[in-house]
Each structure stands twice: as C-alpha cells, then as structure tokens.
Design a protein around this motif. Structure first.
Motif, PDB file in Angstrom:
ATOM      1  N   HIS A 252      21.752  -0.114  -3.092  1.00 41.36           N
ATOM      2  CA  HIS A 252      22.993  -0.050  -3.865  1.00 41.36           C
ATOM      3  C   HIS A 252      23.558  -1.465  -3.959  1.00 41.36           C
ATOM      4  CE1 HIS A 252      23.172   4.219  -4.120  1.00 41.36           C
ATOM      5  NE2 HIS A 252      23.433   4.439  -2.845  1.00 41.36           N
ATOM      6  N   ALA A 253      23.774  -1.968  -5.164  1.00 40.29           N
ATOM      7  CA  ALA A 253      24.386  -3.282  -5.354  1.00 40.29           C
ATOM      8  C   ALA A 253      25.660  -3.120  -6.169  1.00 40.29           C
ATOM      9  CB  ALA A 253      23.428  -4.228  -6.064  1.00 40.29           C
TER      10      ALA A 253
ATOM     11  N   ARG B 285      26.226  -8.780 -14.397  1.00 39.86           N
ATOM     12  CA  ARG B 285      25.821  -7.585 -13.655  1.00 39.86           C
ATOM     13  C   ARG B 285      24.432  -7.104 -14.091  1.00 39.86           C
ATOM     14  NH1 ARG B 285      29.612  -4.516 -15.185  1.00 39.86           N
ATOM     15  NH2 ARG B 285      31.116  -5.173 -13.601  1.00 39.86           N
TER      16      ARG B 285
ATOM     17  N   GLY C  50      21.122  -7.088 -11.798  1.00 42.19           N
ATOM     18  CA  GLY C  50      20.423  -5.834 -11.567  1.00 42.19           C
ATOM     19  C   GLY C  50      18.959  -5.902 -11.940  1.00 42.19           C
TER      20      GLY C  50
ATOM     21  N   LEU D 160      17.188  -7.962  -9.357  1.00 39.39           N
ATOM     22  CA  LEU D 160      17.119  -7.223  -8.099  1.00 39.39           C
ATOM     23  C   LEU D 160      15.987  -6.201  -8.121  1.00 39.39           C
ATOM     24  CD1 LEU D 160      18.248  -6.430  -5.315  1.00 39.39           C
ATOM     25  CD2 LEU D 160      19.876  -4.933  -6.504  1.00 39.39           C
TER      26      LEU D 160
ATOM     27  N   THR E   7      22.474  -1.163  -9.715  1.00 40.10           N
ATOM     28  CA  THR E   7      23.641  -2.043  -9.673  1.00 40.10           C
ATOM     29  C   THR E   7      24.798  -1.364 -10.387  1.00 40.10           C
ATOM     30  OG1 THR E   7      22.189  -3.977  -9.712  1.00 40.10           O
ATOM     31  CG2 THR E   7      24.502  -4.350 -10.215  1.00 40.10           C
TER      32      THR E   7
ATOM     33  N   THR F 249      27.143 -13.010  -1.453  1.00 40.62           N
ATOM     34  CA  THR F 249      26.638 -11.640  -1.352  1.00 40.62           C
ATOM     35  C   THR F 249      26.628 -11.220   0.112  1.00 40.62           C
ATOM     36  OG1 THR F 249      25.242 -11.837  -3.320  1.00 40.62           O
ATOM     37  CG2 THR F 249      24.669 -10.109  -1.742  1.00 40.62           C
TER      38      THR F 249
END
Length: 291
Positions: free
Chosen positions: A42-43, A101, A105, A108, A125, A167
């Motif tokens: 989960h980001a 974002r 995402g 990631l 994300t 982060t």
C-alpha cells in the motif's frame, strides 16, 4: 551527531507532528522474511501537487511564551504561507500535467518485482491517507501474509532552493504487534541556484515548462525505489569502503556509501534512514545521470 539543514529538519518535524516516529531503522531479519509467503503493498501520496515548506515562527519560544507572542507566531506563519502559495502558483502551472502519484505508482509496480523476499502480489498507490502505525486499517480486505505500507511527501524547501522527498515505510506480518521492518528514505536535490530572493528560485523551477522540477521529481522517485530495494531487495545494502565527497544540502561527507550514480550517493545517516544526495553544487536537468 548529524545536523540537518532547515528544509530537511522541517520535513522530519512535519512527519513527526503527523504521528510518524523520528527516523527509525529496523532491518528485516532473514528469519522473518523466510516466513513471508506473499505481500500486499500500500503506497499513499495524499498531496495532488508539489508543496513548499514554510519556516515556523519561534517568536513565542524566544520570548518566553504567552498568548500575545503566540498570536504573533500565527500571524507570521500565515503571512509566510500566503507568500509561499503565491510563489508556487507559476511553478504549479508549469508542471500541472505531471502526475506524481501515477508515475510513483507505475515505478513502484516495477520495483515490487525486485523485492523477491516479499513475494509481492499487488502494489497499489492511493490518494487516501494511510496510517502506517494502524495495522487494523492496513489489514482490511487483505488476504496476504504481509503488508508493506509506504507514505510519501515531497516539497520545495522554505527558501525554494531544493526539492525534498520523504518516504516512510513499515512492513507488517499477521499477529505481530510491531512491524518487522521500518525504514525511511530521504531524497533531496542540490540548490537550484545561489539566489538571494525567493522569487528567483521560484522562477528557476518554473523555467522551460518546469524542466528542473520535472527532472527532480522523476529522479526522486527513481532514487526512492533504489533505497527501497537496498533495504528489502535480495542483494541488500552493503557499504563500500570508499568515502563520499561532501554532499550538498547535508554539507557532510561519509566514510562509506551504499550506491552511487554519477555524483549522487545513497548513504545511511544516523538513526538508520537512507538518504540520496548529490555532490553537485547546483541542480540542473543536465546534471542528472543518464539512464
């Protein structure tokens, strides 16, 4: 003891005020990673656009406290916030189409494949706030054995010279009262220029369709993923025996580093946080390493 520059200190203080602990590093043990069969990532990136830090007023603290001085602090900070927002308007206009974002995402999801010890099944994300210290919320609708939570913030420094990205990470497994891994990844650019006026720095970030800021945000995401992989990838982060040159913003050199790309180094600072910093005196899109 490492003394952080004002911009970085403000970011860390903001995270602490939001309920995050100070920089704490709890390494992932081999015996813990060996029990993980699958992991959900989960980001959370709540902000929709780049922000600017605002230096806090300490009139009340310097004057011994009191309601009147506290009101002065409120007025000073309100003025600084208003000015910062005004200076950010032309910058945001130039990078309004940069979806931080979405880019974070997408990167990631690719990086998650390199975290083989975690066996990531899904990496998502979201713009919704995420409290990494609340396991009950993290486990909602999650069938996996483990959850890796990431919360990212990014902003220009109060003097508008540098971009900082922070982060905070925590890895939870079921039936554990504490995360089996904690980490923090810090990225910052060298100054955009030796400008005396905030307006000059703001103009430099906005110039050429926001080229410098776009490059900095893109590089910050990439460096964050490198730091994530150093801590949670199979190779791990083994320090080199080579010292770094003096790194800008931190204004320090280090006896060893974990990774190097051009003039940019990843080091582990006091408290365990991983930090990506450059020895360049100025930040320009042209100074970024080729990829």
């Amino acid at each position: 003891m490492i003394r952080f520059p004002l911009a970085l200190t403000f970011v860390l203080a903001s995270l602490f005020a939001a309920g995050c602990a100070p920089a704490v590093y709890v390494p992932l043990k081999a015996e813990d990673s060996g029990t993980i069969r699958n992991t959900r990532v989960h980001a959370a990136i709540v902000q929709d656009e780049v922000a600017a830090a605002v230096e806090r007023s300490n009139v009340a603290a310097a004057g011994g406290g009191g309601l009147l001085l506290a009101l002065v602090d409120v007025a000073v900070e309100s003025h600084r916030t208003s000015r910062a927002n005004k200076l950010m308007e032309p910058v945001r206009k130039e990078v309004g189409d940069f979806d931080f974002r979405a880019q974070f995402g997408a990167t990631l999801q690719k990086t998650a494949l390199e975290l083989s010890a975690l066996k990531v099944t899904q990496a998502a994300t979201t713009a919704k706030p995420l409290v990494i210290s609340d396991p009950a919320a993290l486990w909602k609708d999650v069938p996996e054995d483990a959850v890796l939570a990431l919360v990212t913030n990014y902003e220009l420094s109060a003097n508008f010279r540098s971009l900082t990205m922070v982060t905070v990470a925590a890895l939870w497994t079921r039936n554990q009262k504490e995360p089996i891994y904690r980490g923090r990844y810090l990225y910052h650019t060298p100054p955009i220029g030796a400008f005396k006026e905030l307006e000059e720095s703001s103009q430099a970030w906005a110039a050429n369709n926001g080229a410098a800021l776009r490059a900095a945000m893109t590089q910050g995401i990439a460096e964050t993923m490198k730091m994530l992989t150093l801590d949670l990838g199979t190779a791990g982060g083994t320090p080199t025996a080579s010292p770094t040159p003096k790194l800008s913003i931190l204004e320090l050199s280090f006896p060893a580093y974990l990774a190097k790309d051009g003039n940019r180094y990843i080091v582990r600072i006091d408290g365990g946080a991983l930090t990506s910093a450059s020895s360049d005196e100025r930040f320009t899109p042209d100074s970024m390493p080729s990829r």
